[in-house]
Design an enzyme around this catalytic site. Structure first.
Site, PDB file in Angstrom:
ATOM      1  N   TRP A 125      27.542  30.045  47.123  1.00 43.52           N
ATOM      2  CA  TRP A 125      26.757  29.484  46.271  1.00 43.52           C
ATOM      3  C   TRP A 125      27.752  29.107  45.260  1.00 43.52           C
ATOM      4  CZ3 TRP A 125      23.586  31.648  41.840  1.00 43.52           C
ATOM      5  CH2 TRP A 125      22.968  30.488  41.131  1.00 43.52           C
ATOM      6  N   ASP A 206      21.886  39.419  47.427  1.00 41.83           N
ATOM      7  CA  ASP A 206      21.442  38.298  46.885  1.00 41.83           C
ATOM      8  C   ASP A 206      20.466  37.846  47.677  1.00 41.83           C
ATOM      9  OD1 ASP A 206      20.501  35.797  45.420  1.00 41.83           O
ATOM     10  OD2 ASP A 206      22.557  35.068  45.446  1.00 41.83           O
ATOM     11  N   LYS A 241      12.091  30.127  45.393  1.00 37.71           N
ATOM     12  CA  LYS A 241      11.987  29.641  46.664  1.00 37.71           C
ATOM     13  C   LYS A 241      10.721  29.974  47.471  1.00 37.71           C
ATOM     14  CE  LYS A 241      16.384  27.966  45.598  1.00 37.71           C
ATOM     15  NZ  LYS A 241      17.527  28.523  44.952  1.00 37.71           N
TER      16      LYS A 241
HETATM   17  C1  LMR Z   1      21.101  25.262  45.127  1.00 35.84           C
HETATM   18  O1  LMR Z   1      21.865  26.206  45.564  1.00 35.84           O
HETATM   19  O2  LMR Z   1      20.932  24.159  45.216  1.00 35.84           O
HETATM   20  C2  LMR Z   1      20.045  26.061  44.462  1.00 35.84           C
HETATM   21  O3  LMR Z   1      20.191  27.716  44.490  1.00 35.84           O
HETATM   22  C3  LMR Z   1      19.812  25.493  43.163  1.00 35.84           C
HETATM   23  C4  LMR Z   1      20.918  25.938  42.223  1.00 35.84           C
HETATM   24  O4  LMR Z   1      20.374  26.716  41.072  1.00 35.84           O
HETATM   25  O5  LMR Z   1      21.924  25.657  42.261  1.00 35.84           O
END
Ligand code: LMR
Length: 390
Positions: A125, A206, A241
Site C-alpha cells: 500500500w 496490518d 472495510k
Molecule cells: C486503498 O488502498 O485504496 C485504501 O486503503 C484507501 C486508502 O486510504 O488508500
C-alpha cells in the site's frame, strides 16, 4: 511563512476519487480507491451498522470524553475478533483514528524503542512507506510479488528477513494483500512465523480486510500463527472495510507480548504518543463496532453481510478470470487472489489511456479494485484489457 512552503500534490490514490467524480461519461467505471461497492456501484451503510446507530441514538447519554486509550469494551471485543484467545499472548490496545492512525502510532513506537528499521515487502500500500518514513524509521525494502508472473516472491522475502537484525520490525499484511491480492499459504505463514521468532524480529501486522479473503476467522489464522511464535508483536486493525465505516476513522493498535505488564507498558507509550498528536480518538465508529460485536443478533447480521460481500467479490474474480482467459495465461490467478485488489501488468501509459479513452479509473500501478466492477461491466473491461495483457 507560507510562501516558503512548496505546494504538495494530492495523494494519487485519493486524487482518483475527484477525477472519477468529475468525469461526465455515464459508462465510466471506478476501479480506484479500495472501497467495497455493490452491483449498483454503491457503498451502502451496512444493515448491522444502521441498527447499531439507531440503538446508540436512543441510548447514548453523554458525549463526554471516554478515556485516553478509547473505548475499552470496543478494544476487548475487537481483539477477540482479530487475535482470538489461543495465541498464549497478552494484548493491550489503543483505539485509533482508522488503520492509518494505528500504523502511525506503531511506527512511532518502533522508532522510539526499536532499531528504527522496518522491512517492507514491495509492492505494498503506497501510504505504508509514507507513514513509516514520516516517523523517521529507516525503511528497508525487499520483493514480495512479481507482477509479470503473478507469484509471491517468497524465497526473496525470506532471504531478506533471514538477514534482518534482531529487533528490526517487519510489516506483514494479515490477508487480502494490498495491492496484489496474493496471500501466503499455510506452510508459508508457518515458515514466516518461525523465521520471525528465530531472528527476534518485531512483526507489525496490518489487518484491514478481515472477512474479504477466505472468511472472518480464516483471514486471521496466519496473523495468529505469527503472534503465537513471536515474543512481541504490533497489530494494526482497521474497521473501515470490514464494517464499511470508512469515514468514521475507526481502528486500533494492539501491543502483544509474553506478559500483561510488557503489553501495558507499550500501551502507556502509545497513549502518550496519541495525546501529543490528536489527544483522543473519535468515538462514533468504535461505539458502532462495540454495539455490533456485543449483541449476537447484530453480530450475525454483520457476519452475513460481510460474507455476502466476499461471495460477490469472489464471483467477480471468477468471471473476470474467465473473460480474460483466452488471451492471458495468468488470468486464473485473478480468481485465486483474495480481497478487493489484483495488480495487473499494465504500464502507466496503459492505465492513462484506459482512463482517457474508456473512462476506466485505476491507480497508475495497475491495481484494480474488483469491487468496483458491476457484473455487466466485466465483458467490456475484459475486452479493453485483453490486448494490453495478452
Ligand atoms: C486503498 O488502498 O485504496 C485504501 O486503503 C484507501 C486508502 O486510504 O488508500
Amino acid at each position: 511563512m507560507f510562501d516558503k512552503l512548496a505546494s504538495q500534490p494530492t495523494d494519487p490514490l485519493l486524487a482518483l476519487i475527484g477525477l472519477y467524480n468529475a468525469d461526465g461519461r455515464p459508462d465510466k467505471i471506478d476501479l480506484g480507491v479500495g472501497v467495497y461497492r455493490d452491483d449498483r456501484g454503491r457503498t451502502p451503510v451496512m444493515e448491522a451498522v444502521k441498527s447499531a446507530e439507531t440503538l446508540l441514538l436512543e441510548t447514548q447519554e453523554s458525549k463526554s470524553y471516554v478515556a485516553p486509550e478509547g473505548d475499552r469494551i470496543f478494544l476487548d471485543l475487537l481483539w477477540d475478533l482479530v487475535g482470538g484467545t489461543g495465541t498464549g499472548k497478552f494484548a493491550a490496545g489503543v483505539q485509533t483514528p482508522g488503520g492509518s492512525g494505528a500504523l502511525r502510532l506503531a511506527a512511532e513506537l518502533i522508532a522510539r524503542a526499536g532499531t528504527g528499521r522496518l522491512h517492507l515487502g514491495l509492492p505494498s500500500w503506497p501510504n505504508h512507506a509514507g507513514i513509516f518514513g514520516a516517523t523517521g524509521l529507516t525503511v528497508e525494502t525487499h520483493p514480495y510479488f512479481d507482477v509479470a508472473t503473478q507469484d509471491v516472491r517468497f524465497s526473496s522475502m525470506m532471504k531478506a528477513l533471514s538477514s534482518a537484525q534482531r529487533g528490526d520490525a517487519v510489516l506483514i499484511h494479515a490477508s487480502c494483500h494490498n495491492p496484489t491480492g496474493a496471500t501466503l499459504t499455510a506452510a508459508q505463514w508457518e515458515e514466516l512465523a518461525t523465521t520471525i521468532a528465530e531472528r527476534r524480529l518485531i512483526p507489525l501486522i496490518d489487518s484491514a480486510y478481515q472477512g474479504f479473503g477466505s472468511g472472518i476467522e480464516e483471514d486471521v489464522l496466519g496473523l495468529r500463527r505469527v503472534i503465537a511464535a513471536a515474543p512481541e508483536a504490533l497489530v494494526a486493525v482497521s474497521c473501515s472495510k470490514s464494517f464499511g465505516i470508512y469515514r468514521e476513522r475507526t481502528g486500533a493498535i494492539f501491543a502483544v507480548a509474553e506478559t500483561q505488564s510488557a503489553a501495558d507498558t507499550a500501551r502507556t507509550n502509545l497513549v502518550t504518543m496519541a495525546r501529543t498528536s490528536y489527544s483522543m480518538p473519535p468515538d462514533h465508529g468504535a461505539a458502532v463496532v462495540r454495539t455490533i460485536l456485543s449483541f449476537d443478533s447484530l453480530r450475525q447480521t454483520w457476519a452475513d453481510e460481510l460474507n455476502s460481500m466476499r461471495y460477490r467479490l469472489n464471483e467477480l474474480r471468477r468471471e473476470l478470470a474467465t473473460a480474460l482467459s483466452d488471451s492471458w495465461q495468468l488470468a486464473p490467478q485473478i480468481a485465486e487472489q483474495q480481497g478487493m485488489f489484483s495488480l495487473l501488468p499494465l504500464t502507466e501509459a496503459d492505465v492513462l489511456s484506459m482512463r482517457t479513452q474508456h473512462g476506466i479509473y485505476m491507480p497508475t500501478s495497475g491495481r484494480i479494485n474488483i469491487a468496483g466492477l458491476k457484473k455487466t461491466d466485466v465483458a467490456r473491461v475484459a475486452s479493453i484489457l485483453k490486448p494490453l495483457l495478452g
